[in-house]
Design a protein around this motif. Structure first.
Motif, PDB file in Angstrom:
ATOM      1  N   ALA A  90       0.861  -1.178   0.000  1.00 17.99           N
ATOM      2  CA  ALA A  90       0.000   0.000   0.000  1.00 17.99           C
ATOM      3  C   ALA A  90       0.897   1.227   0.000  1.00 17.99           C
ATOM      4  N   GLY A  91       0.333   2.354  -0.381  1.00 23.02           N
ATOM      5  CA  GLY A  91       1.081   3.589  -0.563  1.00 23.02           C
ATOM      6  C   GLY A  91       2.118   3.921   0.498  1.00 23.02           C
ATOM      7  N   PRO A  92       1.786   3.863   1.798  1.00 27.37           N
ATOM      8  CA  PRO A  92       2.768   4.249   2.813  1.00 27.37           C
ATOM      9  C   PRO A  92       3.925   3.264   2.995  1.00 27.37           C
ATOM     10  N   ALA A  93       3.868   2.093   2.390  1.00 25.38           N
ATOM     11  CA  ALA A  93       4.875   1.050   2.619  1.00 25.38           C
ATOM     12  C   ALA A  93       6.301   1.549   2.424  1.00 25.38           C
ATOM     13  N   GLY A  94       6.509   2.433   1.458  1.00 21.70           N
ATOM     14  CA  GLY A  94       7.850   2.946   1.204  1.00 21.70           C
ATOM     15  C   GLY A  94       8.436   3.723   2.362  1.00 21.70           C
ATOM     16  N   ASP A  95       7.596   4.137   3.311  1.00 24.60           N
ATOM     17  CA  ASP A  95       8.052   4.888   4.481  1.00 24.60           C
ATOM     18  C   ASP A  95       8.102   4.039   5.754  1.00 24.60           C
ATOM     19  N   VAL A  96       8.022   2.721   5.629  1.00 21.87           N
ATOM     20  CA  VAL A  96       7.992   1.861   6.812  1.00 21.87           C
ATOM     21  C   VAL A  96       9.250   2.014   7.662  1.00 21.87           C
ATOM     22  N   GLY A  97      10.325   2.506   7.069  1.00 18.36           N
ATOM     23  CA  GLY A  97      11.534   2.764   7.844  1.00 18.36           C
ATOM     24  C   GLY A  97      11.299   3.752   8.978  1.00 18.36           C
ATOM     25  N   ARG A  98      10.303   4.620   8.828  1.00 12.71           N
ATOM     26  CA  ARG A  98       9.956   5.552   9.909  1.00 12.71           C
ATOM     27  C   ARG A  98       9.495   4.788  11.143  1.00 12.71           C
ATOM     28  N   LEU A  99       8.664   3.775  10.941  1.00 17.16           N
ATOM     29  CA  LEU A  99       8.192   2.951  12.052  1.00 17.16           C
ATOM     30  C   LEU A  99       9.352   2.156  12.650  1.00 17.16           C
ATOM     31  N   VAL A 100      10.223   1.643  11.799  1.00 16.97           N
ATOM     32  CA  VAL A 100      11.379   0.880  12.281  1.00 16.97           C
ATOM     33  C   VAL A 100      12.233   1.763  13.201  1.00 16.97           C
ATOM     34  N   THR A 101      12.503   2.989  12.787  1.00 18.42           N
ATOM     35  CA  THR A 101      13.293   3.909  13.604  1.00 18.42           C
ATOM     36  C   THR A 101      12.625   4.161  14.951  1.00 18.42           C
ATOM     37  N   MET A 102      11.318   4.434  14.940  1.00 22.37           N
ATOM     38  CA  MET A 102      10.595   4.696  16.193  1.00 22.37           C
ATOM     39  C   MET A 102      10.679   3.493  17.132  1.00 22.37           C
ATOM     40  N   ALA A 103      10.492   2.296  16.574  1.00 26.85           N
ATOM     41  CA  ALA A 103      10.531   1.079  17.394  1.00 26.85           C
ATOM     42  C   ALA A 103      11.934   0.841  17.953  1.00 26.85           C
ATOM     43  N   GLN A 104      12.939   1.019  17.113  1.00 24.30           N
ATOM     44  CA  GLN A 104      14.313   0.839  17.593  1.00 24.30           C
ATOM     45  C   GLN A 104      14.648   1.851  18.683  1.00 24.30           C
ATOM     46  N   ASP A 105      14.158   3.066  18.540  1.00 29.68           N
ATOM     47  CA  ASP A 105      14.389   4.092  19.560  1.00 29.68           C
ATOM     48  C   ASP A 105      13.770   3.702  20.898  1.00 29.68           C
ATOM     49  N   GLU A 106      12.757   2.843  20.865  1.00 34.03           N
ATOM     50  CA  GLU A 106      12.124   2.361  22.097  1.00 34.03           C
ATOM     51  C   GLU A 106      12.712   1.033  22.575  1.00 34.03           C
ATOM     52  N   GLY A 107      13.774   0.572  21.923  1.00 33.46           N
ATOM     53  CA  GLY A 107      14.458  -0.637  22.384  1.00 33.46           C
ATOM     54  C   GLY A 107      14.039  -1.934  21.721  1.00 33.46           C
ATOM     55  N   TRP A 108      13.191  -1.861  20.716  1.00 33.75           N
ATOM     56  CA  TRP A 108      12.769  -3.074  20.016  1.00 33.75           C
ATOM     57  C   TRP A 108      13.839  -3.545  19.038  1.00 33.75           C
ATOM     58  N   THR A 109      13.979  -4.851  18.912  1.00 38.04           N
ATOM     59  CA  THR A 109      14.667  -5.473  17.790  1.00 38.04           C
ATOM     60  C   THR A 109      13.587  -5.681  16.749  1.00 38.04           C
ATOM     61  N   VAL A 110      13.794  -5.177  15.533  1.00 37.56           N
ATOM     62  CA  VAL A 110      12.744  -5.214  14.516  1.00 37.56           C
ATOM     63  C   VAL A 110      13.053  -6.241  13.443  1.00 37.56           C
ATOM     64  N   GLN A 111      12.071  -7.083  13.184  1.00 37.41           N
ATOM     65  CA  GLN A 111      12.115  -8.029  12.071  1.00 37.41           C
ATOM     66  C   GLN A 111      11.043  -7.590  11.081  1.00 37.41           C
ATOM     67  N   ILE A 112      11.462  -7.205   9.890  1.00 35.86           N
ATOM     68  CA  ILE A 112      10.508  -6.775   8.865  1.00 35.86           C
ATOM     69  C   ILE A 112      10.081  -7.991   8.059  1.00 35.86           C
ATOM     70  N   VAL A 113       8.767  -8.134   7.909  1.00 38.54           N
ATOM     71  CA  VAL A 113       8.175  -9.184   7.092  1.00 38.54           C
ATOM     72  C   VAL A 113       7.309  -8.488   6.057  1.00 38.54           C
ATOM     73  N   ALA A 114       7.581  -8.763   4.796  1.00 37.29           N
ATOM     74  CA  ALA A 114       6.822  -8.140   3.711  1.00 37.29           C
ATOM     75  C   ALA A 114       5.940  -9.169   3.034  1.00 37.29           C
ATOM     76  N   THR A 115       4.711  -8.778   2.721  1.00 36.81           N
ATOM     77  CA  THR A 115       3.918  -9.640   1.856  1.00 36.81           C
ATOM     78  C   THR A 115       4.617  -9.643   0.500  1.00 36.81           C
ATOM     79  N   PRO A 116       4.488 -10.699  -0.288  1.00 36.36           N
ATOM     80  CA  PRO A 116       5.201 -10.716  -1.580  1.00 36.36           C
ATOM     81  C   PRO A 116       4.953  -9.479  -2.451  1.00 36.36           C
ATOM     82  N   PRO A 117       3.707  -8.988  -2.583  1.00 35.76           N
ATOM     83  CA  PRO A 117       3.533  -7.772  -3.391  1.00 35.76           C
ATOM     84  C   PRO A 117       4.199  -6.531  -2.785  1.00 35.76           C
TER      85      PRO A 117
END
Length: 188
Positions: A15-42
Motif C-alpha cells: 500500500a502507498g505508505p509502505a515505502g516509508d515503513v523505515g519511519r516505524l522501524v526507527t521509532m521502534a528501535q528508539d524504544e528498544g525493540w529489535t525489529v524483524q521486517i516481514v513483507a507480503t510478496p507484493p
C-alpha cells in the motif's frame, strides 16, 4: 515501556505508505525493540529491501525459511502497517497463504499482541466482508486502528495524498498501551 531485546515483527503490505515503513522501524528501535521486517510478496515492490535490511540489521523476510536456514527470533509483538483490505480480510478468515499471513494466523493463539494500522479507501472500508473482518479480529483481541482519531479511510484514488500523514506513531503507541494492559493483568 518495552524491555530491551524484545522482538517486534513489522508486517508491511503493498500500500502507498509502505515505502516509508523505515519511519516505524526507527521509532521502534528508539524504544528498544529489535525489529524483524516481514513483507507480503507484493509489498517487496513498494519497499527498499536493502535499505531496510541495513536499518534493521536483519534480512527482510517474505517467504518461509528453508529447513537449513536459521530460525528468526519469535515475535513478542506484531504491527501490521500499512495493512491492506486483502490482508485484513485474509487474517480474519485464518487464511495463511503467505509467510506474513501464517505468522498472523498463529499470533492470537500464541498470545502475541497484534496492532493493525490499515490503509484502505472508503469504498473498500464500507464493504461487509471488511467490516466483518474488523469485528472478528477485534473480538480476538487484535487492535485495529480504524475509526475517528485513528486511521480514517480516504476517498478512492486519493491515497497518495494521505501518505505523508499516515499515523505510524499511533501503531507503536497503541502497542505500548496493549503491552501495559497485559502486564497489569498479569500482576493483578
Amino acid at each position: 515501556m518495552t524491555q530491551p531485546g524484545k522482538v517486534l515483527y513489522v508486517i508491511v503490505c503493498a500500500a502507498g505508505p509502505a515505502g516509508d515503513v523505515g519511519r516505524l522501524v526507527t521509532m521502534a528501535q528508539d524504544e528498544g525493540w529489535t525489529v524483524q521486517i516481514v513483507a507480503t510478496p507484493p509489498a517487496l515492490d513498494f519497499i527498499d529491501v536493502p535499505a531496510l535490511e541495513k536499518q534493521a540489521g536483519r534480512p527482510v523476510r517474505s517467504q518461509y525459511r528453508k529447513p537449513d536456514e536459521p530460525k528468526p527470533p519469535r515475535a513478542d509483538a506484531i504491527i501490521v502497517a500499512p495493512a491492506t483490505y486483502n490482508t485484513i480480510n485474509k487474517f480474519a478468515q485464518g487464511i495463511a497463504d503467505t509467510y506474513a499471513l501464517g505468522l498472523l494466523a498463529e499470533a492470537p493463539g500464541l498470545g502475541i499482541p497484534v496492532v493493525v494500522l490499515p490503509f484502505v479507501n472508503s469504498a473498500l472500508a464500507t464493504r461487509a466482508p471488511f467490516r466483518q473482518a474488523v469485528e472478528l479480529l477485534r473480538a480476538e483481541g487484535v487492535r485495529i486502528l480504524l475509526g475517528p482519531g485513528e486511521f480514517e479511510p480516504h476517498a478512492p484514488s486519493t491515497g497518495a495524498d494521505r501518505i505523508d500523514t499516515y499515523p505510524w506513531r499511533r501503531s507503536l503507541d497503541d502497542l505500548d498501551a496493549l503491552l501495559h494492559q497485559r502486564d497489569n493483568r498479569r500482576h493483578a
